[in-house]
Write a protein that holds these residues in place. Structure first.
Motif, PDB file in Angstrom:
ATOM      1  N   LEU A   1       0.826  -1.207   0.000  1.00 19.97           N
ATOM      2  CA  LEU A   1       0.000   0.000   0.000  1.00 19.97           C
ATOM      3  C   LEU A   1       0.857   1.252   0.000  1.00 19.97           C
ATOM      4  O   LEU A   1       0.593   2.200  -0.748  1.00 19.97           O
ATOM      5  CB  LEU A   1      -0.936  -0.014   1.208  1.00 19.97           C
ATOM      6  N   VAL A   2       1.925   1.253   0.796  1.00 21.61           N
ATOM      7  CA  VAL A   2       2.832   2.398   0.834  1.00 21.61           C
ATOM      8  C   VAL A   2       3.536   2.551  -0.518  1.00 21.61           C
ATOM      9  O   VAL A   2       3.674   3.665  -1.036  1.00 21.61           O
ATOM     10  CB  VAL A   2       3.853   2.244   1.980  1.00 21.61           C
ATOM     11  N   LYS A   3       3.947   1.445  -1.115  1.00 19.95           N
ATOM     12  CA  LYS A   3       4.624   1.485  -2.406  1.00 19.95           C
ATOM     13  C   LYS A   3       3.686   2.024  -3.495  1.00 19.95           C
ATOM     14  O   LYS A   3       4.062   2.898  -4.280  1.00 19.95           O
ATOM     15  CB  LYS A   3       5.106   0.092  -2.803  1.00 19.95           C
ATOM     16  N   PHE A   4       2.455   1.525  -3.531  1.00 21.49           N
ATOM     17  CA  PHE A   4       1.489   1.987  -4.536  1.00 21.49           C
ATOM     18  C   PHE A   4       1.175   3.466  -4.350  1.00 21.49           C
ATOM     19  O   PHE A   4       1.066   4.214  -5.324  1.00 21.49           O
ATOM     20  CB  PHE A   4       0.195   1.178  -4.462  1.00 21.49           C
ATOM     21  N   THR A   5       1.033   3.885  -3.098  1.00 18.87           N
ATOM     22  CA  THR A   5       0.749   5.298  -2.818  1.00 18.87           C
ATOM     23  C   THR A   5       1.907   6.176  -3.263  1.00 18.87           C
ATOM     24  O   THR A   5       1.695   7.243  -3.853  1.00 18.87           O
ATOM     25  CB  THR A   5       0.472   5.496  -1.322  1.00 18.87           C
ATOM     26  N   ALA A   6       3.128   5.744  -3.012  1.00 17.37           N
ATOM     27  CA  ALA A   6       4.307   6.514  -3.424  1.00 17.37           C
ATOM     28  C   ALA A   6       4.382   6.618  -4.944  1.00 17.37           C
ATOM     29  O   ALA A   6       4.710   7.683  -5.487  1.00 17.37           O
ATOM     30  CB  ALA A   6       5.575   5.872  -2.868  1.00 17.37           C
ATOM     31  N   VAL A   7       4.069   5.537  -5.635  1.00 24.16           N
ATOM     32  CA  VAL A   7       4.089   5.559  -7.102  1.00 24.16           C
ATOM     33  C   VAL A   7       3.045   6.545  -7.629  1.00 24.16           C
ATOM     34  O   VAL A   7       3.324   7.349  -8.526  1.00 24.16           O
ATOM     35  CB  VAL A   7       3.846   4.148  -7.676  1.00 24.16           C
ATOM     36  N   VAL A   8       1.850   6.514  -7.071  1.00 24.33           N
ATOM     37  CA  VAL A   8       0.793   7.414  -7.521  1.00 24.33           C
ATOM     38  C   VAL A   8       1.169   8.864  -7.227  1.00 24.33           C
ATOM     39  O   VAL A   8       1.029   9.742  -8.098  1.00 24.33           O
ATOM     40  CB  VAL A   8      -0.559   7.055  -6.856  1.00 24.33           C
ATOM     41  N   LEU A   9       1.648   9.147  -6.035  1.00 21.01           N
ATOM     42  CA  LEU A   9       2.031  10.520  -5.701  1.00 21.01           C
ATOM     43  C   LEU A   9       3.200  10.995  -6.558  1.00 21.01           C
ATOM     44  O   LEU A   9       3.229  12.152  -6.991  1.00 21.01           O
ATOM     45  CB  LEU A   9       2.376  10.625  -4.214  1.00 21.01           C
ATOM     46  N   GLY A  10       4.175  10.106  -6.819  1.00 21.79           N
ATOM     47  CA  GLY A  10       5.282  10.465  -7.696  1.00 21.79           C
ATOM     48  C   GLY A  10       4.801  10.791  -9.099  1.00 21.79           C
ATOM     49  O   GLY A  10       5.234  11.776  -9.708  1.00 21.79           O
ATOM     50  N   PHE A  11       3.884   9.991  -9.623  1.00 23.33           N
ATOM     51  CA  PHE A  11       3.326  10.251 -10.952  1.00 23.33           C
ATOM     52  C   PHE A  11       2.585  11.577 -10.980  1.00 23.33           C
ATOM     53  O   PHE A  11       2.722  12.352 -11.931  1.00 23.33           O
ATOM     54  CB  PHE A  11       2.394   9.107 -11.350  1.00 23.33           C
ATOM     55  N   VAL A  12       1.818  11.871  -9.941  1.00 20.48           N
ATOM     56  CA  VAL A  12       1.084  13.140  -9.878  1.00 20.48           C
ATOM     57  C   VAL A  12       2.056  14.314  -9.851  1.00 20.48           C
ATOM     58  O   VAL A  12       1.837  15.323 -10.540  1.00 20.48           O
ATOM     59  CB  VAL A  12       0.137  13.157  -8.654  1.00 20.48           C
ATOM     60  N   VAL A  13       3.132  14.214  -9.100  1.00 17.28           N
ATOM     61  CA  VAL A  13       4.117  15.299  -9.040  1.00 17.28           C
ATOM     62  C   VAL A  13       4.766  15.504 -10.408  1.00 17.28           C
ATOM     63  O   VAL A  13       4.937  16.646 -10.861  1.00 17.28           O
ATOM     64  CB  VAL A  13       5.178  15.005  -7.951  1.00 17.28           C
ATOM     65  N   VAL A  14       5.125  14.426 -11.086  1.00 19.05           N
ATOM     66  CA  VAL A  14       5.730  14.537 -12.422  1.00 19.05           C
ATOM     67  C   VAL A  14       4.756  15.187 -13.397  1.00 19.05           C
ATOM     68  O   VAL A  14       5.133  16.079 -14.176  1.00 19.05           O
ATOM     69  CB  VAL A  14       6.181  13.144 -12.928  1.00 19.05           C
ATOM     70  N   MET A  15       3.492  14.777 -13.367  1.00 22.16           N
ATOM     71  CA  MET A  15       2.502  15.357 -14.273  1.00 22.16           C
ATOM     72  C   MET A  15       2.250  16.832 -13.949  1.00 22.16           C
ATOM     73  O   MET A  15       2.068  17.643 -14.860  1.00 22.16           O
ATOM     74  CB  MET A  15       1.189  14.561 -14.209  1.00 22.16           C
ATOM     75  N   MET A  16       2.245  17.186 -12.663  1.00 21.43           N
ATOM     76  CA  MET A  16       2.081  18.598 -12.291  1.00 21.43           C
ATOM     77  C   MET A  16       3.246  19.426 -12.828  1.00 21.43           C
ATOM     78  O   MET A  16       3.045  20.537 -13.332  1.00 21.43           O
ATOM     79  CB  MET A  16       1.998  18.738 -10.765  1.00 21.43           C
ATOM     80  N   ALA A  17       4.463  18.894 -12.715  1.00 18.48           N
ATOM     81  CA  ALA A  17       5.630  19.613 -13.226  1.00 18.48           C
ATOM     82  C   ALA A  17       5.544  19.761 -14.740  1.00 18.48           C
ATOM     83  O   ALA A  17       5.872  20.832 -15.279  1.00 18.48           O
ATOM     84  CB  ALA A  17       6.909  18.869 -12.830  1.00 18.48           C
ATOM     85  N   LEU A  18       5.111  18.735 -15.430  1.00 22.09           N
ATOM     86  CA  LEU A  18       4.957  18.802 -16.882  1.00 22.09           C
ATOM     87  C   LEU A  18       3.927  19.859 -17.274  1.00 22.09           C
ATOM     88  O   LEU A  18       4.182  20.689 -18.158  1.00 22.09           O
ATOM     89  CB  LEU A  18       4.549  17.428 -17.421  1.00 22.09           C
ATOM     90  N   ILE A  19       2.789  19.861 -16.620  1.00 21.70           N
ATOM     91  CA  ILE A  19       1.746  20.841 -16.918  1.00 21.70           C
ATOM     92  C   ILE A  19       2.225  22.250 -16.586  1.00 21.70           C
ATOM     93  O   ILE A  19       1.984  23.196 -17.351  1.00 21.70           O
ATOM     94  CB  ILE A  19       0.453  20.512 -16.144  1.00 21.70           C
ATOM     95  N   LEU A  20       2.908  22.409 -15.463  1.00 22.65           N
ATOM     96  CA  LEU A  20       3.450  23.734 -15.098  1.00 22.65           C
ATOM     97  C   LEU A  20       4.437  24.211 -16.156  1.00 22.65           C
ATOM     98  O   LEU A  20       4.390  25.377 -16.579  1.00 22.65           O
ATOM     99  CB  LEU A  20       4.136  23.678 -13.737  1.00 22.65           C
ATOM    100  N   GLY A  21       5.306  23.325 -16.613  1.00 22.26           N
ATOM    101  CA  GLY A  21       6.270  23.702 -17.646  1.00 22.26           C
ATOM    102  C   GLY A  21       5.591  24.088 -18.946  1.00 22.26           C
ATOM    103  O   GLY A  21       5.923  25.105 -19.561  1.00 22.26           O
TER     104      GLY A  21
END
Length: 79
Positions: free
Chosen positions: A42-62
């Motif tokens: 559960l911790v691993k899946f949550t970290a993967v999802v949060l990491g993906f969200v952060v990457v997508m936010m950075a892409l959209i911001l850029g």
């Protein structure tokens, strides 16, 4: 021939309440197959999802920053 096939399929079709009972039995059978993840998974899946969200936010911001700059260069702001 088609009429007789149609009649037999309509005769074999269970009534409304029997179909509802069958549906709930199948739902319960599927829910019994569900495997609850361990805390580590559960911790691993949550970290993967949060990491993906952060990457997508950075892409959209850029992209937003680049598009804003392009719009300002092309159309400009009158002084």
């Amino acid at each position: 021939m088609a009429a007789s096939a149609k009649g037999t399929s309509a005769a074999k079709k269970p009534n409304f309440f029997a179909r509802i009972v069958t549906f709930f039995r199948e739902v319960i059978a599927e829910l019994r197959k569900v495997v609850t993840p361990t805390r580590k998974e559960l911790v691993k899946f949550t970290a993967v999802v949060l990491g993906f969200v952060v990457v997508m936010m950075a892409l959209i911001l850029g992209l937003d920053t680049v598009f804003s700059w392009v719009v300002n260069v092309v159309f400009g702001v009158p002084n």
